[in-house]
Design an enzyme around this catalytic site. Structure first.
Site, mmCIF file in Angstrom:
data_model
loop_
_atom_site.group_PDB
_atom_site.id
_atom_site.type_symbol
_atom_site.label_atom_id
_atom_site.label_comp_id
_atom_site.label_asym_id
_atom_site.label_seq_id
_atom_site.Cartn_x
_atom_site.Cartn_y
_atom_site.Cartn_z
ATOM 1 N N SER A 88 0.823 -1.201 0.000
ATOM 2 C CA SER A 88 0.000 0.000 0.000
ATOM 3 C C SER A 88 0.869 1.268 0.000
ATOM 4 C CB SER A 88 -0.951 -0.065 1.208
ATOM 5 O OG SER A 88 -2.073 0.755 1.018
ATOM 6 N N ASP A 119 -5.570 -4.307 -1.999
ATOM 7 C CA ASP A 119 -4.497 -3.846 -1.115
ATOM 8 C C ASP A 119 -3.656 -4.977 -0.502
ATOM 9 O OD1 ASP A 119 -3.146 -2.657 1.234
ATOM 10 O OD2 ASP A 119 -4.394 -0.909 0.786
#
Length: 253
Positions: free
Chosen positions: A43, A163
């Protein structure tokens, strides 16, 4: 010195903390950087790792982008999930502006990006990139929080991804020592000092953090960015925590 790697934790807008640590490493970490083989992240951590590997000279540009991005989210009535606000487009434009033309060549085998398969929920670490576009796709995939960032997972190499922080928020590389960086107080090499008396550890997708009000507050700030003043102090905290680490290891220059 043994082979060293840096790994930056998933942390949303607290990525500003990572940029502070990066500043300290670039200014005072010659010994560390001289042995640095690779960077990893999930991320926001993957975004900072990408800049560290491909465009360390763009650090100030990254900070400006982060402050501006946070401000644009703060201005939305419901933050990033406000109808009509395109979180991923803003992120993509920022990445596109910062990464150099040959970023994919610089990143191959030196940048390790954590992503999560949207259907199987299995983690994958990507470290080879055939083009700059493919590298950008991997970074976007690693940063895609469903609903928060949109409804359609990111397509990368013909499959859908979300993610990387869901399955491995702090990748440890197999060769050498991986130095871990996180804006959450816990057991990472570079992280804030926990000042409370209760020291219960939680393991969140490979990251050990202390169960504390401060960390709960920071988890919230990761998705709902705090004021520019607080973000600035987080950046400074990252810098000073990294300096403390360099001194502890006798790597300060």
């Amino acid at each position: 010195m043994t082979v060293l790697n840096l790994s930056f934790a998933a942390c949303g807008f607290l990525g500003i903390y990572h940029l502070g640590t990066m500043g300290a490493f670039l200014r005072h970490g010659d010994k560390l950087l001289g042995s640095l083989r690779a960077c990893a992240g999930a991320s926001a951590g993957a975004l900072v790792a990408a800049v560290m590997i491909t465009a360390p000279d763009k650090l100030e540009h990254c900070k400006e982008f982060t402050y501006g991005f946070a401000e644009s989210v703060r201005q939305q009535r419901f933050g990033a999930i406000t109808p009509g606000y395109n979180f991923m487009l803003t992120l993509r434009e920022g990445i596109d502006e910062i990464l150099p033309r040959d970023a994919h060549s610089l990143a191959t085998d030196r940048l390790h990006i954590s992503i999560t398969h949207a259907e199987s929920r299995k983690n994958h670490i990507v470290s080879r990139f055939s083009s700059r576009g493919e590298l950008i796709k991997a970074l976007l995939a690693s940063s895609f929080v469903p609903v928060y960032a949109g409804l359609k997972p990111v397509e990368f190499r013909g499959q859908k991804w979300i993610d990387g922080g869901f399955t491995d928020s702090l990748p440890i590389l197999p060769v050498g020592r991986t130095i871990t960086v996180s804006p959450f107080a816990g057991l990472q090499d570079v992280c804030p000092v926990h000042s409370g008396r209760i020291n219960t550890q939680l393991r969140l997708a490979n990251m050990n953090i202390v169960f504390s009000m401060e960390n709960i507050k920071r988890l919230n700030q990761a998705l709902f960015p705090p004021s520019a003043t607080i973000m600035n102090s987080l950046c400074e905290e990252g810098f000073s925590d990294a300096v403390r680490f360099l001194k502890k290891e006798a790597w300060m220059s």
